[in-house]
Structure formats: C-alpha cells, structure tokens
Write a protein that holds these residues in place. Structure first.
Motif, PDB file in Angstrom:
ATOM      1  N   ASP A 184       4.962   7.566   0.914  1.00  0.00           N
ATOM      2  CA  ASP A 184       4.339   8.605   0.103  1.00  0.00           C
ATOM      3  C   ASP A 184       5.249   8.820  -1.101  1.00  0.00           C
ATOM      4  OD1 ASP A 184       2.691  10.711  -0.732  1.00  0.00           O
ATOM      5  OD2 ASP A 184       3.865  12.166   0.396  1.00  0.00           O
ATOM      6  N   GLU A 208      -2.804   9.870  -3.912  1.00  0.00           N
ATOM      7  CA  GLU A 208      -3.870   8.872  -3.963  1.00  0.00           C
ATOM      8  C   GLU A 208      -3.390   7.548  -3.374  1.00  0.00           C
ATOM      9  OE1 GLU A 208      -6.362   6.450  -7.383  1.00  0.00           O
ATOM     10  OE2 GLU A 208      -5.491   8.385  -7.886  1.00  0.00           O
ATOM     11  N   ARG A 209      -4.158   7.012  -2.440  1.00  0.00           N
ATOM     12  CA  ARG A 209      -3.812   5.729  -1.825  1.00  0.00           C
ATOM     13  C   ARG A 209      -4.016   4.613  -2.853  1.00  0.00           C
ATOM     14  NH1 ARG A 209      -3.831   2.830   3.365  1.00  0.00           N
ATOM     15  NH2 ARG A 209      -4.937   0.885   3.003  1.00  0.00           N
ATOM     16  N   THR A 244       0.848  -1.188   0.000  1.00  0.00           N
ATOM     17  CA  THR A 244       0.000   0.000   0.000  1.00  0.00           C
ATOM     18  C   THR A 244       0.882   1.236   0.000  1.00  0.00           C
ATOM     19  OG1 THR A 244      -1.680  -1.211   1.238  1.00  0.00           O
ATOM     20  CG2 THR A 244      -1.860   1.196   1.206  1.00  0.00           C
ATOM     21  N   THR A 289       0.888   5.720  -1.013  1.00  0.00           N
ATOM     22  CA  THR A 289       0.185   6.918  -1.447  1.00  0.00           C
ATOM     23  C   THR A 289       1.001   7.439  -2.617  1.00  0.00           C
ATOM     24  OG1 THR A 289      -0.600   7.368   0.780  1.00  0.00           O
ATOM     25  CG2 THR A 289      -0.643   9.204  -0.791  1.00  0.00           C
TER      26      THR A 289
END
Length: 173
Positions: free
Chosen positions: A70, A10-11, A4, A6
């Motif tokens: 991120d 946007e994730r 996961t 970002t």
C-alpha cells in the motif's frame, strides 16, 4: 514483470523491468510527479513516500519488491481545497521555499507522526519505552533524513509542531 500495488487507495498493475525503482514507476509509468528525484542515492529524502505505513526512499527500492504494498504519495495525502493538516501547516508556517523537497518532507512528517503515536523512540528520545515528548529536537532528529537545500528547517519544524499541538489540544477536549 508485473507488479500490483495499491497507490493512494487505487489498485494499480504496472508492467516494468525488474530493475525499475518505485520512484521511476511512480513518475514515469503512473504520472505521479509529486514525488521528486533528488540525489537518486537515498541521501536527500526528496523521494520519500509511505509504504505500508512506513516512510521509505522510493529511489532505493525496486518496484517489484513492493508487490502487494500500500503506497501513499503526496498526491494521496490531499489536494487543492482539501489539504492534509500537514500540507496546510507547511503553507501557513512557510515550511518551504523552492518547494522541491516539500512532498518528501510532508510524506516523511506524516509517517513520523504515526511513529510518534506508536511510541517509537528516536536517537534523542529520553526513554525507549512510552511516548516521547514531541520537542523541536525530537522533530528535527526524526526529520533528519530529509534535506532542504533552501534551509527552511525552522519553518518545517514549526509546521510539524503546529500539527502536533493541534492534535494534543483536540485530544484534551
């Protein structure tokens, strides 16, 4: 393996083998082809992206090692009609020729300006403390990990310097 991230605000969840690099995931899993594959050995900087505020060669990091990070790619810095200051400066100063290295150059320069703001020294900085004066030599040294096979280096430095000068003028007002 599920990772996961970002990405450009946007994730995103990406399911990929543990050996997939961040570069390959960006390009092949997410269709973010602005980040280029140059040498695939971390020597040219064409694959530079910004991860948690720091520039990295995305060809040298595994996607799964960036879980929770991120990530900002060239697509996250601006778009037609709404360019970042560096993107606009590269255009106005002819900071590219073929354009292949340009996304990595701009991502690297974006993070480099953050390093300067935080007072990080480079090999050519006169002091290890305080903010280094932003000279052409300082910019060239800090951008040395990004190669341009077309040799647009003087214009790349001019583009970055113009953004630095504009920020200094803005801060003085």
């Amino acid at each position: 393996m599920k990772t996961t991230l970002t990405i450009n605000g946007e994730r995103r969840e990406i399911e990929a083998e543990a050996r997939v690099t961040l570069l390959d995931a960006l390009r092949h899993e997410l269709g973010l082809t602005g980040t280029k594959k140059g040498c695939d050995h971390g020597q040219c900087g064409a694959c530079t992206v910004i991860v948690d505020g720091r520039r990295i060669n995305s060809c040298l990091t595994l996607l799964c090692a960036q879980d929770g990070a991120d990530v900002v790619t060239i697509e996250g810095l601006g778009e037609p009609g709404r360019l970042s200051a560096l993107q606009a400066a590269f255009l106005s100063q002819d900071g590219f020729q073929c354009g292949y290295c340009t996304p990595g150059q701009i991502c690297s320069a974006t993070a480099m300006l953050g390093e300067l703001e935080q007072g990080w020294p480079s090999w050519v900085s006169e002091s290890l403390e305080g903010k280094a004066p932003v000279t052409r030599q300082e910019i060239s040294e800090r951008m040395s990990g990004n190669l341009c096979r077309c040799a647009a280096y003087p214009n790349i430095v001019d583009a970055i310097a113009s953004v630095v000068d504009a920020r200094l003028a803005e801060a003085a007002e």
